[in-house]
Design an enzyme around this catalytic site. Structure first.
Site, mmCIF file in Angstrom:
data_model
loop_
_atom_site.group_PDB
_atom_site.id
_atom_site.type_symbol
_atom_site.label_atom_id
_atom_site.label_comp_id
_atom_site.label_asym_id
_atom_site.label_seq_id
_atom_site.Cartn_x
_atom_site.Cartn_y
_atom_site.Cartn_z
ATOM 1 N N ASP A 1 -1.028 -27.355 23.731
ATOM 2 C CA ASP A 1 -0.825 -25.946 24.478
ATOM 3 C C ASP A 1 -1.971 -25.817 25.655
ATOM 4 O O ASP A 1 -1.563 -25.516 26.740
ATOM 5 C CB ASP A 1 -0.837 -24.868 23.518
ATOM 6 C CG ASP A 1 -0.523 -23.503 24.159
ATOM 7 O OD1 ASP A 1 0.334 -23.389 24.775
ATOM 8 O OD2 ASP A 1 -1.494 -22.507 23.808
ATOM 9 N N LEU B 1 8.715 -23.249 0.567
ATOM 10 C CA LEU B 1 8.689 -23.447 -0.830
ATOM 11 C C LEU B 1 7.214 -23.778 -1.218
ATOM 12 O O LEU B 1 6.914 -24.178 -2.302
ATOM 13 C CB LEU B 1 9.632 -24.399 -1.540
ATOM 14 C CG LEU B 1 11.214 -24.148 -1.243
ATOM 15 C CD1 LEU B 1 11.923 -25.389 -1.817
ATOM 16 C CD2 LEU B 1 11.349 -22.989 -1.683
ATOM 17 N N HIS C 1 3.363 -23.012 -2.421
ATOM 18 C CA HIS C 1 2.604 -21.927 -2.984
ATOM 19 C C HIS C 1 1.444 -21.440 -2.223
ATOM 20 O O HIS C 1 0.695 -22.410 -1.364
ATOM 21 C CB HIS C 1 2.191 -22.599 -4.460
ATOM 22 C CG HIS C 1 3.152 -22.950 -5.294
ATOM 23 N ND1 HIS C 1 3.689 -24.237 -5.424
ATOM 24 C CD2 HIS C 1 3.523 -22.288 -6.469
ATOM 25 C CE1 HIS C 1 4.488 -24.240 -6.097
ATOM 26 N NE2 HIS C 1 4.531 -23.266 -6.941
ATOM 27 N N MET D 1 -0.043 -30.445 1.742
ATOM 28 C CA MET D 1 0.875 -29.540 3.063
ATOM 29 C C MET D 1 0.090 -28.795 3.804
ATOM 30 O O MET D 1 -0.012 -28.715 5.228
ATOM 31 C CB MET D 1 1.773 -28.623 2.339
ATOM 32 C CG MET D 1 2.916 -29.509 1.713
ATOM 33 S SD MET D 1 3.984 -30.733 2.693
ATOM 34 C CE MET D 1 4.527 -29.923 4.093
ATOM 35 N N GLU D 2 -1.149 -28.291 3.119
ATOM 36 C CA GLU D 2 -2.246 -27.517 4.023
ATOM 37 C C GLU D 2 -2.942 -28.352 4.953
ATOM 38 O O GLU D 2 -3.227 -28.085 6.194
ATOM 39 C CB GLU D 2 -3.154 -26.954 3.039
ATOM 40 C CG GLU D 2 -2.613 -25.644 2.267
ATOM 41 C CD GLU D 2 -1.539 -25.841 1.229
ATOM 42 O OE1 GLU D 2 -0.788 -25.219 0.967
ATOM 43 O OE2 GLU D 2 -1.511 -27.091 0.824
#
Length: 163
Positions: free
Chosen positions: A130, A77, A79, A115-116
């Site tokens: 990793d 959700l 953008h 969120m970014e």
């Protein structure tokens, strides 16, 4: 707990992408941080640039920047945003045998970039894991959080020590 309602649910309680059409375009910034703990020899190896895979910080930095740019592809959700700045930095903490990962995301737009910033930190930590898992599978990623946000209707927010 806040009196604010969940914006990603519509009146029927269904998932909903928030309509930002009427929101003001403002300069918006967010910072986030997170940690990856590891053994002392692993930390020393990557700090000295002696990992056989090369400069793990350079790879993790690029992965974090790329992740911030792809956030809307990962979080359903969110953008899609035109980021104007993404920065990912690392601080080696020898005392606690960990690396602190810090991100900064900026744009001029109608919605925030928290969120970014979180995605940049998360993927940078995952990339460090990793690249080093063969020598240290017991590494632990922790403490990922938003530290600051600036812009929009709510103005400025900074994490307090008690948060």
């Amino acid at each position: 707990m806040s009196n604010k309602h969940l914006t990603h649910l519509n009146e029927n309680g269904e998932a909903n992408m928030v309509d930002v059409t009427e929101k003001s375009v403002t300069s918006r910034t967010a910072t986030a941080e997170g940690y990856i703990s590891m053994s002392t020899p692993t930390l020393a190896m990557i700090a000295a640039g002696e990992h056989k895979k090369g400069d793990v910080f350079a790879v993790a930095r690029i992965a974090g920047i790329q992740a911030a740019k792809k956030c809307a592809d990962l979080i359903p959700l969110c953008h899609p945003l035109m980021l104007s700045k993404v920065q990912v930095d690392f601080e080696i903490d020898e005392v606690n045998s960990q690396v602190k990962v810090i991100s900064l995301c900026k744009l001029t737009g109608q919605t925030g970039v928290e969120m970014e910033a979180l995605t940049a930190v998360s993927v940078a930590c995952l990339t460090l894991f990793d690249m080093c898992k063969a020598v240290d599978p017991a590494m632990e990623i922790h403490g990922i959080k938003v530290m600051t946000k600036v812009g929009g209707k709510s103005g400025q927010w900074e994490r307090s020590i008690t948060c």
